[in-house]
Scaffold this motif. Structure first.
Motif, PDB file in Angstrom:
ATOM      1  N   ALA A 211     -18.706 -43.910 -12.290  1.00  3.20           N
ATOM      2  CA  ALA A 211     -19.061 -45.158 -11.625  1.00  3.20           C
ATOM      3  C   ALA A 211     -17.878 -46.123 -11.649  1.00  3.20           C
ATOM      4  O   ALA A 211     -17.140 -46.200 -12.636  1.00  3.20           O
ATOM      5  N   ALA A 212     -17.708 -46.848 -10.565  1.00  2.00           N
ATOM      6  CA  ALA A 212     -16.647 -47.842 -10.488  1.00  2.00           C
ATOM      7  C   ALA A 212     -17.072 -49.109 -11.219  1.00  2.00           C
ATOM      8  O   ALA A 212     -18.260 -49.432 -11.312  1.00  2.00           O
ATOM      9  N   GLN A 213     -16.092 -49.821 -11.750  1.00  2.00           N
ATOM     10  CA  GLN A 213     -16.347 -51.132 -12.327  1.00  2.00           C
ATOM     11  C   GLN A 213     -16.585 -52.142 -11.202  1.00  2.00           C
ATOM     12  O   GLN A 213     -16.184 -51.937 -10.055  1.00  2.00           O
ATOM     13  N   GLU A 214     -17.200 -53.241 -11.537  1.00  2.00           N
ATOM     14  CA  GLU A 214     -17.389 -54.292 -10.553  1.00  2.00           C
ATOM     15  C   GLU A 214     -16.029 -54.815 -10.094  1.00  2.00           C
ATOM     16  O   GLU A 214     -15.176 -55.162 -10.906  1.00  2.00           O
ATOM     17  N   GLY A 215     -15.804 -54.830  -8.794  1.00  2.00           N
ATOM     18  CA  GLY A 215     -14.556 -55.318  -8.225  1.00  2.00           C
ATOM     19  C   GLY A 215     -13.419 -54.327  -8.236  1.00  2.00           C
ATOM     20  O   GLY A 215     -12.318 -54.632  -7.753  1.00  2.00           O
ATOM     21  N   GLU A 216     -13.627 -53.115  -8.742  1.00  2.00           N
ATOM     22  CA  GLU A 216     -12.547 -52.128  -8.866  1.00  2.00           C
ATOM     23  C   GLU A 216     -12.181 -51.545  -7.510  1.00  2.00           C
ATOM     24  O   GLU A 216     -13.041 -51.283  -6.673  1.00  2.00           O
ATOM     25  N   ALA A 217     -10.885 -51.314  -7.303  1.00  2.00           N
ATOM     26  CA  ALA A 217     -10.388 -50.766  -6.036  1.00  2.00           C
ATOM     27  C   ALA A 217      -9.015 -50.164  -6.263  1.00  2.00           C
ATOM     28  O   ALA A 217      -8.425 -50.281  -7.336  1.00  2.00           O
ATOM     29  N   GLY A 218      -8.517 -49.502  -5.235  1.00  6.36           N
ATOM     30  CA  GLY A 218      -7.145 -49.023  -5.243  1.00  6.36           C
ATOM     31  C   GLY A 218      -6.253 -50.030  -4.544  1.00  6.36           C
ATOM     32  O   GLY A 218      -6.719 -50.819  -3.726  1.00  6.36           O
TER      33      GLY A 218
END
Length: 364
Positions: free
Chosen positions: A190-197
């Motif tokens: 699962a991605a963290q809140e606000g996480e992106a590349g």
């Protein structure tokens, strides 16, 4: 894809190793505050691209003679004479595209990635040096935003999108980028809140060998690197000691010289903001990461190992170029020119690219 290239015990290989040693020795001797290139020492030599309005964040070094650069305003350039001249090989009708990554197999075959929300994210492929292009992928999911593309070999590759429904999305190709398929996300943490590349240098997704791939993240509470050993089917996430906790901070670029030894650079991309701990290293494939004891002095968006060596690498950013000669433990500034990305070819052809049409080759 450059990390998949190998050098055997040949005369050509020994010559390349000797050349690498000479460049490394000269780079180490360059004073950190040098005001200009000294005679006989390696330095970035700018090549006139004739495109001062373009920012090049996509770069593929094929050799000292051949390189591809991709950037804003749908621009793709190619040189086959060491940067003496550049051919504009931009895909027709791509003027609104923002190209952020290019992966080149040779002087004729390349894949470029355009970023953006929804249909702005696209992938094109050429087999004739950019004379013609085929659009091989157009994103139709308004929640997806593609950042980077990377290849294991001439056939197998992946592309990375920011999280969709809470997990990073991965595209896969088995035919050199001619067709693409979305991989299932059940093996993706699962991605963290606000996480992106970060689509800053085409290096948020990198490969080594036939199956290992790493992706870099930022924008969330923790900067992370995710690793897959099965071409993107399953992933394991590890936190890194790089700046985080803000949409402008995180890991911006990765480089692996083999499946164990890797480098990560990043920080806070906003001008004038401090970026302590802007680099880290791993020697176990990304299971653990150690901060550089002497990191680059500011945010860095691109990183590349010098070929045919085990300890030397270059990192670049808007405020300069840094060199490590101890596999990422310590870094020192060796140039102050602005670049966004860096890439090296097996014949020691190292290139850098960035704002205002800047493309340069490492000369010595």
């Amino acid at each position: 894809m450059g990390s998949t290239r190998r050098t055997g015990r040949t005369r050509r290989g020994s010559v390349a190793v000797t050349a690498c040693a000479a460049v490394l020795a000269a780079l180490t001797a360059v004073p950190a505050q040098a005001h200009g290139p000294q005679r006989g020492t390696p330095h970035w030599e700018l090549k006139d691209t004739g495109t001062p309005e373009v920012r090049f964040r996509g770069l593929a070094a094929v050799s000292r003679g051949t390189a591809w650069a991709a950037g804003t305003a749908g621009t793709v350039l190619r040189t086959t004479d060491g940067g003496a001249s550049w051919r504009n090989v931009s895909p027709p009708g791509a003027g609104e595209m923002q190209f952020r990554d290019v992966e080149a197999f040779d002087a004729r075959r390349a894949v470029v990635l355009a970023i953006g929300e929804g249909e702005a994210s696209r992938i094109y492929r050429t087999d004739d040096g950019g004379a013609t292009w085929t659009e091989s992928f157009r994103n139709t999911d308004p929640k997806a935003f593609y950042d980077c593309v990377a290849f294991f070999d001439h056939r197998h590759g992946l592309a990375l999108s920011d999280p969709v429904d809470g997990r990073f999305r991965i595209l896969s190709t088995r035919d050199g980028g001619r067709t693409w398929t979305v991989l299932p996300d059940r093996g993706m943490p699962a991605a963290q809140e606000g996480e992106a590349g970060f689509a800053a240098s085409g290096q948020c997704l990198v490969t080594s060998g036939p199956k290992d791939v790493w992706l870099a993240t930022g924008g969330a509470a923790h900067a992370r690197v995710l690793h897959s050993a099965d071409r993107g089917l399953t992933w394991r996430a590890t936190e890194l000691p790089l700046p985080a906790g803000d949409p402008a901070r995180g890991v911006f670029a990765l480089a692996f010289r083999d499946r164990a030894h890797g480098l990560a650079v990043g920080g806070d991309y906003r001008p004038g903001r401090p970026s302590p701990r802007a680099a880290a290293r791993t020697s176990d494939g990304g299971r653990t990461w150690h901060p550089a004891t002497t990191p680059p002095p500011a945010y860095r968006s691109g990183v590349a190992w010098l070929p045919h060596g085990r300890t030397a690498a270059l990192a670049v950013g808007p405020t300069g170029t840094d060199l490590t000669t101890d596999a990422g433990r310590t870094w020192r500034t060796v140039g102050t020119g602005s670049f966004d990305t860096v890439d090296c070819a097996p014949d020691h052809g190292c290139w850098a690219a960035g704002e205002k049409g800047r493309v340069a080759r490492l000369e010595h």
